[in-house]
Design a protein around this motif. Structure first.
Motif, short mmCIF file in Angstrom:
data_model
loop_
_atom_site.label_atom_id
_atom_site.label_comp_id
_atom_site.label_asym_id
_atom_site.label_seq_id
_atom_site.Cartn_x
_atom_site.Cartn_y
_atom_site.Cartn_z
N HIS A 113 0.83 -1.21 0.00
CA HIS A 113 0.00 0.00 0.00
C HIS A 113 0.86 1.26 0.00
O HIS A 113 0.62 2.20 -0.76
CB HIS A 113 -0.92 -0.02 1.22
CG HIS A 113 -1.92 1.09 1.24
ND1 HIS A 113 -1.75 2.24 1.97
CD2 HIS A 113 -3.11 1.23 0.60
CE1 HIS A 113 -2.80 3.03 1.80
NE2 HIS A 113 -3.63 2.45 0.97
N ARG A 117 1.00 4.05 -3.11
CA ARG A 117 0.58 5.43 -2.88
C ARG A 117 1.75 6.41 -2.90
O ARG A 117 1.66 7.48 -3.52
CB ARG A 117 -0.16 5.55 -1.54
CG ARG A 117 -1.49 4.84 -1.51
CD ARG A 117 -2.27 5.18 -0.26
NE ARG A 117 -2.63 6.59 -0.22
CZ ARG A 117 -3.25 7.18 0.81
NH1 ARG A 117 -3.57 6.46 1.87
NH2 ARG A 117 -3.56 8.44 0.78
N GLU A 123 -3.45 5.80 -6.69
CA GLU A 123 -4.51 5.85 -5.70
C GLU A 123 -5.70 5.05 -6.18
O GLU A 123 -6.11 5.16 -7.33
CB GLU A 123 -4.93 7.30 -5.46
CG GLU A 123 -5.77 7.50 -4.21
CD GLU A 123 -4.95 7.36 -2.95
OE1 GLU A 123 -5.33 6.52 -2.10
OE2 GLU A 123 -3.94 8.06 -2.80
N ASP A 134 -12.82 0.15 1.69
CA ASP A 134 -11.64 0.65 0.99
C ASP A 134 -11.19 1.99 1.58
O ASP A 134 -9.99 2.23 1.74
CB ASP A 134 -11.94 0.82 -0.50
CG ASP A 134 -12.00 -0.51 -1.23
OD1 ASP A 134 -11.37 -1.47 -0.76
OD2 ASP A 134 -12.68 -0.58 -2.28
N ARG A 135 -12.15 2.86 1.89
CA ARG A 135 -11.78 4.15 2.48
C ARG A 135 -11.16 3.95 3.85
O ARG A 135 -10.19 4.62 4.21
CB ARG A 135 -13.02 5.05 2.58
CG ARG A 135 -13.60 5.44 1.23
CD ARG A 135 -14.47 6.70 1.35
NE ARG A 135 -15.53 6.54 2.33
CZ ARG A 135 -16.72 6.03 2.06
NH1 ARG A 135 -16.99 5.60 0.83
NH2 ARG A 135 -17.65 5.94 2.99
N ASP A 138 -7.60 2.75 3.40
CA ASP A 138 -6.73 3.85 3.00
C ASP A 138 -6.33 4.70 4.20
O ASP A 138 -5.17 5.09 4.35
CB ASP A 138 -7.43 4.73 1.96
CG ASP A 138 -7.41 4.12 0.56
OD1 ASP A 138 -6.63 3.17 0.36
OD2 ASP A 138 -8.17 4.57 -0.30
#
Length: 201
Positions: A113, A117, A123, A134-135, A138
């Motif tokens: 990840h 990013r 993204e 998913d949010r 993140d």
């Protein structure tokens, strides 16, 4: 690495060490184009199996896909019996591979990840109405990445001065323990699973 070292994070260093061409593009493509099919955990496994394949080929072997997958599971899956794991480790050792170093080269989904990013500037597009899981991932992984970066910078500033340390890796891991059954999960794994297995049976 054939296409040049992309970055100095663990994924970048390992890809360079094992001379894995095109893996950065493959990770980004799977994350963006096939985001409904590839979780971060699956991307980490994809990368690790590329590493394992490269190591086995460098040792003179020509493994098939299913052989790589079964070898990887034997090295990493807690459900594999100790006898099977030892058998695989011995086979790799006889081929001239350093099993411990090979395991150390494997990456976490958090490292993938961070690489996507911060190094590849990729993204996953969820949008305001996207998948809340998913949010959440993140947000959590961004916090873990920040903690990892601060820790690495702090340790690096002390290395070889007040701290006897040369080469090192930093991994920030957050676990969640179910209050009912006592099972513990890496937070990313828990989100990927959709909850504890005791609630899904």
């Amino acid at each position: 690495m054939t296409d040049g070292q992309v970055c100095d994070c663990k994924v970048g260093r390992v890809a360079d060490e094992f001379d894995i061409a095109g893996v950065h593009e493959s990770l980004a493509d799977r994350w963006v184009r096939d985001r409904d099919d590839y979780s971060l955990r699956e991307l980490a496994r994809y990368f690790d199996e590329r590493v394992l394949t490269a190591a086995m080929r460098a040792a003179g072997e020509d493994p098939l896909g299913h052989e790589v997958a079964s070898t990887y599971e034997a090295l990493t899956d807690d459900a594999v019996s100790s006898g099977e794991r030892v058998q695989v480790e011995n086979r790799l050792s006889r081929a001239g591979l350093d099993v411990g170093a090979l395991r150390d080269a494997f990456v976490s989904h958090q490292s993938v990840h961070t690489h996507l990013r911060e190094c590849l500037d990729v993204e996953k597009e969820t949008g305001p109405d996207g998948d809340p899981t998913d949010r959440a991932k993140d947000t959590l992984f961004a916090l873990q990445s920040r903690t990892e970066a601060v820790t690495e910078s702090t340790v690096d500033s002390l290395a070889n001065s007040t701290l006897a340390l040369d080469d090192f890796d930093v991994l920030v891991s957050v676990s969640v323990t179910c209050g009912e059954c006592g099972r513990s999960y890496q937070v990313g794994d828990l989100l990927d699973r959709g909850g504890c297995t005791c609630k899904q049976s």
